[in-house]
Design an enzyme around this catalytic site. Structure first.
Site, PDB file in Angstrom:
ATOM      1  N   GLU A 153     -31.925   3.553 -40.728  1.00 29.83           N
ATOM      2  CA  GLU A 153     -32.730   3.520 -41.974  1.00 29.83           C
ATOM      3  C   GLU A 153     -33.013   4.940 -42.455  1.00 29.83           C
ATOM      4  O   GLU A 153     -32.997   5.219 -43.660  1.00 29.83           O
ATOM      5  CB  GLU A 153     -34.044   2.775 -41.754  1.00 29.83           C
ATOM      6  CG  GLU A 153     -33.885   1.299 -41.420  1.00 29.83           C
ATOM      7  CD  GLU A 153     -33.013   0.552 -42.404  1.00 29.83           C
ATOM      8  OE1 GLU A 153     -33.202   0.694 -43.621  1.00 29.83           O
ATOM      9  OE2 GLU A 153     -32.109  -0.177 -41.943  1.00 29.83           O
ATOM     10  N   TRP A 168     -30.047   6.072 -44.227  1.00 30.79           N
ATOM     11  CA  TRP A 168     -29.990   5.537 -45.609  1.00 30.79           C
ATOM     12  C   TRP A 168     -30.718   6.492 -46.565  1.00 30.79           C
ATOM     13  O   TRP A 168     -30.312   6.707 -47.699  1.00 30.79           O
ATOM     14  CB  TRP A 168     -30.669   4.162 -45.695  1.00 30.79           C
ATOM     15  CG  TRP A 168     -29.767   2.985 -45.469  1.00 30.79           C
ATOM     16  CD1 TRP A 168     -29.733   2.196 -44.358  1.00 30.79           C
ATOM     17  CD2 TRP A 168     -28.782   2.446 -46.378  1.00 30.79           C
ATOM     18  NE1 TRP A 168     -28.778   1.210 -44.525  1.00 30.79           N
ATOM     19  CE2 TRP A 168     -28.188   1.340 -45.751  1.00 30.79           C
ATOM     20  CE3 TRP A 168     -28.344   2.796 -47.662  1.00 30.79           C
ATOM     21  CZ2 TRP A 168     -27.194   0.570 -46.356  1.00 30.79           C
ATOM     22  CZ3 TRP A 168     -27.354   2.033 -48.277  1.00 30.79           C
ATOM     23  CH2 TRP A 168     -26.783   0.935 -47.617  1.00 30.79           C
ATOM     24  N   TRP A 178     -28.189  -7.647 -70.541  1.00 30.51           N
ATOM     25  CA  TRP A 178     -29.415  -8.148 -69.913  1.00 30.51           C
ATOM     26  C   TRP A 178     -30.229  -8.920 -70.952  1.00 30.51           C
ATOM     27  O   TRP A 178     -30.070  -8.720 -72.158  1.00 30.51           O
ATOM     28  CB  TRP A 178     -30.225  -6.980 -69.347  1.00 30.51           C
ATOM     29  CG  TRP A 178     -29.486  -6.187 -68.302  1.00 30.51           C
ATOM     30  CD1 TRP A 178     -28.914  -4.966 -68.465  1.00 30.51           C
ATOM     31  CD2 TRP A 178     -29.230  -6.570 -66.941  1.00 30.51           C
ATOM     32  NE1 TRP A 178     -28.320  -4.544 -67.302  1.00 30.51           N
ATOM     33  CE2 TRP A 178     -28.490  -5.509 -66.338  1.00 30.51           C
ATOM     34  CE3 TRP A 178     -29.542  -7.682 -66.167  1.00 30.51           C
ATOM     35  CZ2 TRP A 178     -28.081  -5.546 -65.005  1.00 30.51           C
ATOM     36  CZ3 TRP A 178     -29.130  -7.722 -64.837  1.00 30.51           C
ATOM     37  CH2 TRP A 178     -28.408  -6.667 -64.276  1.00 30.51           C
ATOM     38  N   ASN A 237     -39.777  -3.974 -47.144  1.00 33.14           N
ATOM     39  CA  ASN A 237     -38.380  -3.800 -47.579  1.00 33.14           C
ATOM     40  C   ASN A 237     -37.687  -5.121 -47.907  1.00 33.14           C
ATOM     41  O   ASN A 237     -37.000  -5.239 -48.927  1.00 33.14           O
ATOM     42  CB  ASN A 237     -37.584  -3.051 -46.511  1.00 33.14           C
ATOM     43  CG  ASN A 237     -36.142  -2.844 -46.940  1.00 33.14           C
ATOM     44  OD1 ASN A 237     -35.870  -2.245 -47.970  1.00 33.14           O
ATOM     45  ND2 ASN A 237     -35.206  -3.385 -46.170  1.00 33.14           N
ATOM     46  N   TRP A 273     -32.189  -3.896 -64.348  1.00 31.87           N
ATOM     47  CA  TRP A 273     -32.753  -3.279 -63.140  1.00 31.87           C
ATOM     48  C   TRP A 273     -33.619  -2.069 -63.473  1.00 31.87           C
ATOM     49  O   TRP A 273     -34.569  -1.747 -62.756  1.00 31.87           O
ATOM     50  CB  TRP A 273     -31.637  -2.892 -62.159  1.00 31.87           C
ATOM     51  CG  TRP A 273     -30.640  -1.880 -62.671  1.00 31.87           C
ATOM     52  CD1 TRP A 273     -29.452  -2.145 -63.280  1.00 31.87           C
ATOM     53  CD2 TRP A 273     -30.747  -0.448 -62.619  1.00 31.87           C
ATOM     54  NE1 TRP A 273     -28.812  -0.972 -63.613  1.00 31.87           N
ATOM     55  CE2 TRP A 273     -29.573   0.080 -63.220  1.00 31.87           C
ATOM     56  CE3 TRP A 273     -31.704   0.434 -62.122  1.00 31.87           C
ATOM     57  CZ2 TRP A 273     -29.353   1.458 -63.348  1.00 31.87           C
ATOM     58  CZ3 TRP A 273     -31.475   1.802 -62.245  1.00 31.87           C
ATOM     59  CH2 TRP A 273     -30.320   2.299 -62.847  1.00 31.87           C
ATOM     60  N   TRP A 277     -32.653  -0.469 -56.112  1.00 36.27           N
ATOM     61  CA  TRP A 277     -32.534  -1.324 -57.307  1.00 36.27           C
ATOM     62  C   TRP A 277     -31.084  -1.550 -57.685  1.00 36.27           C
ATOM     63  O   TRP A 277     -30.678  -2.663 -58.011  1.00 36.27           O
ATOM     64  CB  TRP A 277     -33.321  -0.735 -58.493  1.00 36.27           C
ATOM     65  CG  TRP A 277     -34.732  -1.212 -58.438  1.00 36.27           C
ATOM     66  CD1 TRP A 277     -35.797  -0.581 -57.868  1.00 36.27           C
ATOM     67  CD2 TRP A 277     -35.215  -2.486 -58.910  1.00 36.27           C
ATOM     68  NE1 TRP A 277     -36.913  -1.375 -57.946  1.00 36.27           N
ATOM     69  CE2 TRP A 277     -36.581  -2.539 -58.585  1.00 36.27           C
ATOM     70  CE3 TRP A 277     -34.638  -3.570 -59.551  1.00 36.27           C
ATOM     71  CZ2 TRP A 277     -37.377  -3.647 -58.902  1.00 36.27           C
ATOM     72  CZ3 TRP A 277     -35.425  -4.674 -59.870  1.00 36.27           C
ATOM     73  CH2 TRP A 277     -36.780  -4.709 -59.548  1.00 36.27           C
TER      74      TRP A 277
HETATM   75  C1  FAD Z   1     -35.547  -2.268 -54.640  1.00 42.84           C
HETATM   76  C2  FAD Z   1     -35.924  -1.271 -53.569  1.00 42.84           C
HETATM   77  C3  FAD Z   1     -36.717  -0.174 -53.885  1.00 42.84           C
HETATM   78  C4  FAD Z   1     -37.048   0.775 -52.912  1.00 42.84           C
HETATM   79  N1  FAD Z   1     -37.824   1.858 -53.270  1.00 42.84           N
HETATM   80  C5  FAD Z   1     -38.119   2.800 -52.333  1.00 42.84           C
HETATM   81  C6  FAD Z   1     -38.891   3.941 -52.686  1.00 42.84           C
HETATM   82  O1  FAD Z   1     -39.269   4.146 -53.851  1.00 42.84           O
HETATM   83  N2  FAD Z   1     -39.212   4.828 -51.699  1.00 42.84           N
HETATM   84  C7  FAD Z   1     -38.788   4.652 -50.400  1.00 42.84           C
HETATM   85  O2  FAD Z   1     -39.111   5.490 -49.544  1.00 42.84           O
HETATM   86  N3  FAD Z   1     -38.045   3.591 -50.052  1.00 42.84           N
HETATM   87  C8  FAD Z   1     -37.700   2.661 -50.969  1.00 42.84           C
HETATM   88  N4  FAD Z   1     -36.968   1.565 -50.598  1.00 42.84           N
HETATM   89  C9  FAD Z   1     -36.476   1.474 -49.206  1.00 42.84           C
HETATM   90  C10 FAD Z   1     -37.410   0.718 -48.235  1.00 42.84           C
HETATM   91  O3  FAD Z   1     -37.800  -0.506 -48.788  1.00 42.84           O
HETATM   92  C11 FAD Z   1     -38.651   1.509 -47.847  1.00 42.84           C
HETATM   93  O4  FAD Z   1     -38.297   2.805 -47.433  1.00 42.84           O
HETATM   94  C12 FAD Z   1     -39.396   0.825 -46.682  1.00 42.84           C
HETATM   95  O5  FAD Z   1     -39.769  -0.480 -47.042  1.00 42.84           O
HETATM   96  C13 FAD Z   1     -40.633   1.635 -46.319  1.00 42.84           C
HETATM   97  O6  FAD Z   1     -41.321   1.022 -45.274  1.00 42.84           O
HETATM   98  P1  FAD Z   1     -41.385   1.701 -43.838  1.00 42.84           P
HETATM   99  O7  FAD Z   1     -41.763   3.134 -43.959  1.00 42.84           O
HETATM  100  O8  FAD Z   1     -42.238   0.834 -42.983  1.00 42.84           O
HETATM  101  O9  FAD Z   1     -39.859   1.630 -43.408  1.00 42.84           O
HETATM  102  P2  FAD Z   1     -39.135   1.629 -41.987  1.00 42.84           P
HETATM  103  O10 FAD Z   1     -38.418   0.342 -41.876  1.00 42.84           O
HETATM  104  O11 FAD Z   1     -40.025   2.023 -40.880  1.00 42.84           O
HETATM  105  O12 FAD Z   1     -38.010   2.756 -42.196  1.00 42.84           O
HETATM  106  C14 FAD Z   1     -38.242   4.130 -41.868  1.00 42.84           C
HETATM  107  C15 FAD Z   1     -37.947   5.014 -43.040  1.00 42.84           C
HETATM  108  O13 FAD Z   1     -36.565   4.958 -43.361  1.00 42.84           O
HETATM  109  C16 FAD Z   1     -36.398   5.104 -44.766  1.00 42.84           C
HETATM  110  N5  FAD Z   1     -35.777   3.878 -45.290  1.00 42.84           N
HETATM  111  C17 FAD Z   1     -35.906   2.619 -44.824  1.00 42.84           C
HETATM  112  N6  FAD Z   1     -35.143   1.775 -45.533  1.00 42.84           N
HETATM  113  C18 FAD Z   1     -34.537   2.509 -46.475  1.00 42.84           C
HETATM  114  C19 FAD Z   1     -33.621   2.206 -47.525  1.00 42.84           C
HETATM  115  N7  FAD Z   1     -33.162   0.974 -47.736  1.00 42.84           N
HETATM  116  N8  FAD Z   1     -33.242   3.214 -48.331  1.00 42.84           N
HETATM  117  C20 FAD Z   1     -33.662   4.482 -48.132  1.00 42.84           C
HETATM  118  N9  FAD Z   1     -34.519   4.829 -47.159  1.00 42.84           N
HETATM  119  C21 FAD Z   1     -34.948   3.850 -46.341  1.00 42.84           C
HETATM  120  C22 FAD Z   1     -37.779   5.274 -45.369  1.00 42.84           C
HETATM  121  O14 FAD Z   1     -38.027   6.648 -45.500  1.00 42.84           O
HETATM  122  C23 FAD Z   1     -38.668   4.634 -44.311  1.00 42.84           C
HETATM  123  O15 FAD Z   1     -39.982   5.126 -44.304  1.00 42.84           O
HETATM  124  C24 FAD Z   1     -36.598   0.608 -51.574  1.00 42.84           C
HETATM  125  C25 FAD Z   1     -35.809  -0.508 -51.257  1.00 42.84           C
HETATM  126  C26 FAD Z   1     -35.470  -1.425 -52.238  1.00 42.84           C
HETATM  127  C27 FAD Z   1     -34.618  -2.612 -51.868  1.00 42.84           C
END
Ligand code: FAD
Length: 484
Positions: A278, A281, A309, A347, A365, A388
């Site tokens: 993650e 990512w 759209w 997420n 989107w 998105w």
């Molecule tokens: C539509 C959509 C919008 C999103 N918008 C954002 C946003 O504005 N900011 C954001 O930080 N994340 C975003 N995410 C990714 C992800 O949803 C969040 O990072 C995550 O939910 C944060 O929770 P956590 O810190 O407990 O994540 P954890 O599951 O603990 O993951 C650890 C860290 O990994 C990174 N990470 C995790 N998943 C992703 C991912 N899919 N893409 C990129 N980095 C990721 C984040 O920095 C996160 O804090 C988005 C995902 C989607 C599908």
């Protein structure tokens, strides 16, 4: 490295005083180091007066100033346009250089280029250090030296590069060089939220370096279960560190180092490599946006920009229902309630709600992306745009356009007992685990006995998923050729 006599470290999204690339460079190459944060008036003017992120920043600055003072320095806090404030402060302090941690967002890149010119005109240098990511946009490339656009091969190349260059994770220490800090002129005098024009209030989550470490320590104790627990919004399965990563109150090197160690020594079980993935990512989306700044407004796959759209009054009503969590699909509404009330969304639910807006309601989107930008505490352009475009099928390595989440099936699978829905949509509290995912299928008498009349206590579904699905397949048919 050039020996600068005095320098100014400008903090932006790196609000910590440990393992900090720009601070380390300044302290090791200057006689005297000043630190500043600027509340950017162009950004603040656009925000609501009770913005949760401003509270988070405000609390994190107090923590940063306290730590800098413990080390012998202090934080200068100003408000205004950075392009005016920073050069003026550099003159006032008589510094030779301004140092920052690199910001890769298109607006920031443009601002920093102008800052470099402006400071250069005054005979000062502007130095930008990699800090926010492990690898920048040109550091992980294909064998043909081109950029990746698919995640898995990018991740494999990322891991390979890190294995070959473990020094990438080395910390940038601050403490041993603290004698170079310019001493504080007096006791702490940071502006209050009222001083910067915002309402007083608590940050939405524990802020500052201590807040990040507290969350990380808690997460480390159950990281092993992450691979399973991360998909269930009712569980405390993820780290919740995203806001800290966004504002740099923790260090990405520190997190990656720990996750790798836990993967290697077995303490992180099956969860550590999944969590590390993650974090990769995050680098991936940062690289994608840095290389493709047009993505702020355009689809990664240009062919998808021809999609028509929905628009007009009905689409506006549907968009408002989505924003306000009254679509009649309980998991979507619960997720939007969580976002609106806390600034966080799990997420799995970001994927479900983004898919619902684009594929069930047929709404662009970009509108959903902007709404998340307004509400998310962890809003981060690269990841938000990437998420998105993934959900809308317009992005790199995106969900294929013909694969459409069924919001009821997602609810049954990821909130099987309805615990998350009950927490955020109390009107449905008394519905059974079977009934709660699609209340419109429940007998009206049974619903009434549980205090629910659809259309009064909870909305009827705003669309029929099967009908919407067919419409979406037709909508995307125009890009079928381009994407196959
Ligand atoms: C539509 C959509 C919008 C999103 N918008 C954002 C946003 O504005 N900011 C954001 O930080 N994340 C975003 N995410 C990714 C992800 O949803 C969040 O990072 C995550 O939910 C944060 O929770 P956590 O810190 O407990 O994540 P954890 O599951 O603990 O993951 C650890 C860290 O990994 C990174 N990470 C995790 N998943 C992703 C991912 N899919 N893409 C990129 N980095 C990721 C984040 O920095 C996160 O804090 C988005 C995902 C989607 C599908």
């Amino acid at each position: 490295m050039m020996n600068m006599s005095n320098s100014l470290v400008w903090f932006r999204r790196d609000l910590r005083a440990f393992d900090h690339a720009a601070l380390h460079r300044a302290l090791t190459s200057s006689n005297r180091v000043y630190c500043v944060f600027v509340y950017d008036s162009d950004i603040l003017d656009r925000l609501p007066r009770d913005d949760r992120r401003v509270r988070f920043i405000h609390a994190s600055l107090a923590s940063l100033d306290a730590e800098l003072r413990r080390l012998g320095g202090f934080l200068i806090v100003r408000q205004g346009r950075p392009l005016e404030v920073i050069p003026a402060l550099a003159t006032e302090l008589g510094v030779d250089a301004v140092l920052v941690c690199t910001d890769y967002e298109p607006d920031a890149v443009e601002r920093d280029a102008r800052m470099k010119d402006r400071l250069g005109a005054d005979g000062r240098t502007f130095q930008s250090c990699k800090d926010q990511v492990i690898f920048e946009q040109d550091e992980v490339l294909t064998l043909a030296k081109g950029p990746f656009s698919v995640f898995t091969p990018y991740k494999n190349a990322w891991l390979k590069r890190l294995a070959a260059m473990p020094e990438t994770l080395a910390a940038y220490p601050v403490d041993p060089y603290a004698q170079a800090f310019a001493p504080p002129p007096g006791p702490p005098a940071l502006p209050s939220l009222a001083d910067i024009g915002f309402e007083a209030g608590e940050p939405p989550l524990p802020a500052g370096m201590e807040g990040a470490e507290e969350l990380f320590e808690r997460f480390v104790s159950h990281m092993a279960d992450y691979g399973r627990a991360r998909d269930f919004p009712a569980e405390d399965g993820t780290s919740r560190l995203s806001t800290h990563l966004r504002f740099g109150t923790t260090s990405i090197r520190h997190l990656v180092r720990t996750a790798r160690q836990m993967a290697e020594n077995g303490a992180g079980g099956a969860g550590a490599p999944v969590w590390l993935s993650e974090l990769i990512w995050r680098d991936f989306y940062s690289m994608i946006l840095a290389r493709n700044p047009q993505l702020v407004t355009q689809s990664f796959k240009p062919a998808f920009d021809v999609l028509a759209w929905e628009s007009g009054d009905e689409a506006e009503e549907l968009f408002a229902a989505w924003c306000e969590g009254r679509t009649g699909y309980p998991l979507v509404d619960a997720a939007m309630a969580q976002l609106n009330r806390t600034g966080f969304m799990h997420n799995r639910l970001r994927m479900v709600t983004a898919s619902f807006l684009t594929k069930d309601l047929g709404i662009d989107w970009r509108r959903g992306e902007r709404y998340f930008a307004l509400k998310l505490n962890d809003y981060e352009l690269a990841s938000n745009n990437g998420g998105w475009q993934w959900a809308a099928s317009t992005g790199c390595d995106a969900q294929p356009w013909f694969r459409i989440f069924n919001p009821v099936a997602q609810s049954q699978r990821f909130d099987a007992h309805g615990e998350f829905i009950r927490e955020w949509v109390p009107a449905l509290e008394r519905l059974s685990s079977k009934e709660i995912h699609a209340p419109w299928l429940v007998d009206t008498g049974v619903l009434a006995d549980k205090g629910v009349v659809l259309g009064r206590d909870y909305p009827m579904p705003v669309v029929d998923h099967d009908v919407a699905r067919k419409r979406t397949l037709e909508r995307f048919a125009v890009v079928k050729k381009a994407s196959s």
